[in-house]
Design a protein around this motif. Structure first.
Motif, PDB file in Angstrom:
ATOM      1  N   PRO A 192      42.118  92.172  65.158  1.00 46.63           N
ATOM      2  CA  PRO A 192      40.876  91.709  65.788  1.00 46.63           C
ATOM      3  C   PRO A 192      41.100  90.613  66.829  1.00 46.63           C
ATOM      4  N   VAL A 193      42.115  89.760  66.625  1.00 44.84           N
ATOM      5  CA  VAL A 193      42.403  88.719  67.619  1.00 44.84           C
ATOM      6  C   VAL A 193      42.802  89.356  68.947  1.00 44.84           C
ATOM      7  N   LEU A 194      43.740  90.312  68.904  1.00 40.43           N
ATOM      8  CA  LEU A 194      44.164  90.997  70.126  1.00 40.43           C
ATOM      9  C   LEU A 194      43.030  91.833  70.715  1.00 40.43           C
ATOM     10  N   GLY A 195      42.227  92.436  69.825  1.00 35.95           N
ATOM     11  CA  GLY A 195      41.092  93.225  70.292  1.00 35.95           C
ATOM     12  C   GLY A 195      40.071  92.374  71.024  1.00 35.95           C
ATOM     13  N   LEU A 196      39.783  91.182  70.494  1.00 36.83           N
ATOM     14  CA  LEU A 196      38.827  90.285  71.137  1.00 36.83           C
ATOM     15  C   LEU A 196      39.362  89.762  72.475  1.00 36.83           C
ATOM     16  N   LYS A 197      40.666  89.527  72.537  1.00 37.90           N
ATOM     17  CA  LYS A 197      41.255  89.092  73.819  1.00 37.90           C
ATOM     18  C   LYS A 197      41.139  90.211  74.849  1.00 37.90           C
ATOM     19  N   THR A 198      41.347  91.449  74.404  1.00 40.23           N
ATOM     20  CA  THR A 198      41.198  92.584  75.318  1.00 40.23           C
ATOM     21  C   THR A 198      39.751  92.727  75.765  1.00 40.23           C
ATOM     22  N   LEU A 199      38.822  92.562  74.817  1.00 36.99           N
ATOM     23  CA  LEU A 199      37.397  92.648  75.128  1.00 36.99           C
ATOM     24  C   LEU A 199      36.972  91.560  76.109  1.00 36.99           C
ATOM     25  N   GLY A 200      37.593  90.388  75.983  1.00 36.15           N
ATOM     26  CA  GLY A 200      37.262  89.264  76.856  1.00 36.15           C
ATOM     27  C   GLY A 200      38.137  89.158  78.084  1.00 36.15           C
ATOM     28  N   ASP A 201      38.838  90.257  78.429  1.00 34.93           N
ATOM     29  CA  ASP A 201      39.722  90.273  79.607  1.00 34.93           C
ATOM     30  C   ASP A 201      40.732  89.137  79.565  1.00 34.93           C
ATOM     31  N   GLY A 202      41.329  88.943  78.395  1.00 32.04           N
ATOM     32  CA  GLY A 202      42.347  87.914  78.217  1.00 32.04           C
ATOM     33  C   GLY A 202      41.843  86.647  77.569  1.00 32.04           C
ATOM     34  N   SER A 203      40.517  86.494  77.426  1.00 28.31           N
ATOM     35  CA  SER A 203      39.936  85.289  76.827  1.00 28.31           C
ATOM     36  C   SER A 203      39.387  85.617  75.441  1.00 28.31           C
ATOM     37  N   PHE A 204      39.911  84.966  74.422  1.00 30.77           N
ATOM     38  CA  PHE A 204      39.459  85.194  73.045  1.00 30.77           C
ATOM     39  C   PHE A 204      37.998  84.772  72.879  1.00 30.77           C
ATOM     40  N   SER A 205      37.634  83.599  73.405  1.00 28.30           N
ATOM     41  CA  SER A 205      36.263  83.095  73.254  1.00 28.30           C
ATOM     42  C   SER A 205      35.255  83.975  73.996  1.00 28.30           C
ATOM     43  N   LEU A 206      35.651  84.486  75.166  1.00 29.64           N
ATOM     44  CA  LEU A 206      34.764  85.382  75.893  1.00 29.64           C
ATOM     45  C   LEU A 206      34.593  86.700  75.147  1.00 29.64           C
ATOM     46  N   LEU A 240      42.404 101.686  68.149  1.00 35.84           N
ATOM     47  CA  LEU A 240      42.395 100.271  68.551  1.00 35.84           C
ATOM     48  C   LEU A 240      43.785  99.664  68.392  1.00 35.84           C
ATOM     49  N   VAL A 241      44.405  99.902  67.245  1.00 38.98           N
ATOM     50  CA  VAL A 241      45.746  99.358  66.992  1.00 38.98           C
ATOM     51  C   VAL A 241      46.726  99.874  68.031  1.00 38.98           C
ATOM     52  N   ASN A 242      46.670 101.160  68.293  1.00 40.08           N
ATOM     53  CA  ASN A 242      47.604 101.776  69.229  1.00 40.08           C
ATOM     54  C   ASN A 242      47.468 101.201  70.633  1.00 40.08           C
ATOM     55  N   LYS A 243      46.238 100.818  71.020  1.00 40.66           N
ATOM     56  CA  LYS A 243      46.006 100.363  72.395  1.00 40.66           C
ATOM     57  C   LYS A 243      46.220  98.863  72.585  1.00 40.66           C
ATOM     58  N   VAL A 244      45.961  98.033  71.565  1.00 43.02           N
ATOM     59  CA  VAL A 244      46.032  96.581  71.777  1.00 43.02           C
ATOM     60  C   VAL A 244      47.316  95.948  71.249  1.00 43.02           C
ATOM     61  N   LEU A 245      48.042  96.639  70.382  1.00 41.85           N
ATOM     62  CA  LEU A 245      49.224  96.025  69.778  1.00 41.85           C
ATOM     63  C   LEU A 245      50.421  96.125  70.713  1.00 41.85           C
ATOM     64  N   PRO A 246      51.079  94.990  71.046  1.00 39.69           N
ATOM     65  CA  PRO A 246      52.275  95.028  71.896  1.00 39.69           C
ATOM     66  C   PRO A 246      53.381  95.847  71.232  1.00 39.69           C
ATOM     67  N   THR A 247      54.142  96.555  72.012  1.00 37.80           N
ATOM     68  CA  THR A 247      55.193  97.438  71.489  1.00 37.80           C
ATOM     69  C   THR A 247      56.177  96.732  70.557  1.00 37.80           C
TER      70      THR A 247
END
Length: 573
Positions: A205-219, A321-328
């Motif tokens: 969810p942390v990486l997902g929220l950063k992706t949702l916020g275009d790099g910003s977790f709070s956004l 979601l995991v496949n798309k946001v998790l770094p290799t």
């Protein structure tokens, strides 16, 4: 597939196996207690870790996130109310179980009712584990690992063939843990994997929220609250997957069965070194379960925001979601953590099934004089056969309607609530006879089947469970009134371990209760749902009120407990 991910996966998976072997290599696995109960030596932390990881597996990660993707956060009712039912376990069920030194729940039913009731419930447990729970765990694990590692492309085979291959791999490795390692190996590996699962589970969810916020977790958090606010509302209406009213009917019953009478779960607490350690384990787990939706539901909502138009089936939301946001570089580690979670649920259920078969069916019916060592061998053979059956059934779960999570809960209703009925009545009555238990089981299963598959009713199956529970309790009480037992039931007392209660059991239980209310207030229109501004100030205000009230109640309950204890000592002297 990246070679680094494969190597990392193998390394972390192997590391857990080696540590588990090292910590349990001197255990005596030739006795009933050693193999089935870990020698009654489990600490509170180990019990809590094992309980959480046995529960937090891929059928939860995939299934519950899938439900959240489709219907929003009303589904968290299954998780958040678990804390309340673990209070029931710690304060009421566990002391009764440990007082008599029971190894299985059906043993209590034999003492309270008769051998016939024990046999019926043991068979129901085995059917539910072998035909529903174990196949669902294997299927959900296969879906998650296939999506993460793209196994079909790796081996150049079809998606279905890759799923079958993964299911066989999980089943064989999980069987080795459960069949050859006994309960303690399962519990220790669960605890180790639990640390990784919590870390890896929060990472998504942390990486997902950063992706949702275009790099910003709070956004990302802001977008999650403002965009599609209906998805964050935990107070489900009648059309929601889990209407709020069902928390007080079917959900509280399902969770009470699961955490208080389900052999695959309570066996960990049965292995406690003392009542106090057992209470610590279940109450620690109860508090942490309240926050499980961060891992088990929020990712589904994030997936809806990010990839809602791409995902055609809810059960694919979490793996995609995991496949798309998790770094290799982290794929191997997360795969190992996920694999550990899958193994936890699978090998825990398999170990419990072997325990039930050996101690409740084979030994009392087939060979009462069998030696412990031979009985353990029988348990290993049975576990192998049941594991193979589950592997063969698992691929067909793909045809389940409305997602695998609802499928599992709905069909487990045939077995879990009737068991809870007779345990509940058995605890709180002394004269209701065995025939009442048998009638209640038959009536419940017949009516539930009719209402689900023949004369379908237009209400949630969770309300159906609640109504049938109440009806069966009334039937048992009526039979007890008409034909009571001639000799009232008196519970046996063995005191194989210390039965002194944990001092903070009740204060911690009060904290679980206030935290449950806090989560529901926060995820409602009284909290953050629908806000477009002043989000931070509303969150701060609700949290401050929660902390103050929790602290006051904790201190009050603790002082009441100390005062009562002093009064008991004074009367004794």
């Amino acid at each position: 597939m990246n070679l680094l991910a494969v190597v990392t996966f193998i390394f972390f998976t192997g590391l857990v196996a080696v540590i588990s072997w090292y910590l349990t290599k001197n255990e005596n696995l030739d006795s009933n207690s050693g193999y089935f109960l870990g020698g009654r030596s489990l600490s509170g932390v180990v019990i809590a870790g094992s309980l959480l990881l046995t529960n937090l597996s891929t059928e939860q990660l995939v299934g519950m996130n899938g439900n959240a993707f489709m219907g929003g956060l009303s589904v968290i009712g299954y998780e958040v109310t678990s804390g309340i039912t673990l209070i029931f376990m710690g304060l009421y069920f566990l002391p009764r179980y440990l007082t008599s030194g029971f190894t299985t729940v059906p043993q209590f039913l034999e003492e309270r009712y008769d051998k016939g009731t024990r046999n019926i419930v043991a068979i129901l447990f085995l059917i539910s584990l072998g035909v529903i729970f174990l196949p669902v765990v294997l299927y959900s694990g296969g879906v998650a690992l296939n999506s993460l590692f793209n196994i079909s492309a790796m081996f150049g085979i079809s998606e279905q063939a890759a799923l079958v291959l993964t299911i066989w791999g999980i089943g064989i490795i999980g069987g080795i843990y459960a069949i050859f390692g006994g309960l303690k190996a399962v519990a220790v590996s669960d605890t180790i994997n639990g640390v990784g699962l919590i870390a890896g589970g929060i990472l998504i969810p942390v990486l997902g929220l950063k992706t949702l916020g275009d790099g910003s977790f709070s956004l990302g958090i802001e977008k999650l609250i403002i965009n599609h606010p209906e998805k964050l509302n935990a107070i489900g209406d009648a059309a929601a997957p889990v209407p709020f009213s069902t928390l007080f009917t079917g959900i509280i019953l399902i969770n009470t069965f699961y955490w208080c009478t389900n052999q695959a779960i309570v066996q960990r607490a049965f292995g406690a070194k003392s009542l106090a350690e057992g209470q610590k384990g279940v109450i620690y787990a109860g508090f942490l379960k309240i926050f499980a939706p961060i891992i088990l539901a929020i990712p589904g909502i994030i997936a809806f925001h990010l990839y809602g138009s791409e995902i055609t089936k809810g059960d694919f939301a979490y793996p995609i979601l995991v496949n798309k946001v998790l770094p290799t570089p982290l794929v191997g580690f997360f795969g190992a953590v996920l694999f550990g979670a899958i193994l936890s649920s699978f090998n825990s259920a398999l170990n419990s099934a072997s325990t039930l078969f050996c101690l409740d069916l084979y030994k009392p019916i087939v060979n009462p004089d069998i030696e412990d060592k031979k009985l353990v061998t029988v348990g290993k053979i049975f576990g192998t056969v049941l594991g193979i059956l589950a592997i063969l059934v698992a691929p067909y779960i793909v045809n389940a309607p409305n997602g695998l999570f609802e499928f599992m809960k709905k069909f487990m209703g045939f077995f879990n609530v009737p068991t809870l009925v007779i345990v509940f009545v058995g605890f709180f009555s002394k004269k209701i006879p065995a025939v009442a238990a048998k009638v209640a089981i038959f009536v419940f299963m017949f009516l539930y089947g009719m209402m689900q598959f023949v004369y379908k009713v237009n209400i949630s199956f969770l309300h159906v469970l609640g109504m049938l529970f109440l009806l069966c309790v009334i039937i048992m009480v009526a039979i007890g009134y008409i034909a009571p037992m001639k000799t009232p039931y008196v519970q046996s007392r063995k005191e194989e371990i210390s039965l002194v209660h944990w001092r903070y059991a009740k204060p911690m239980s009060s904290l679980i209760a206030t935290t449950t209310v806090y989560v529901y207030v926060l995820l409602s229109h009284r909290g953050l749902v629908g806000l477009t501004e002043n989000i931070g100030s509303r969150f701060t205000m609700i949290t401050a009120i929660y902390i103050i009230l929790s602290a006051i109640l904790f201190v009050m309950v603790d002082k009441m407990g100390v005062a009562k204890e002093k009064e008991v000592i004074k009367q004794t002297v």
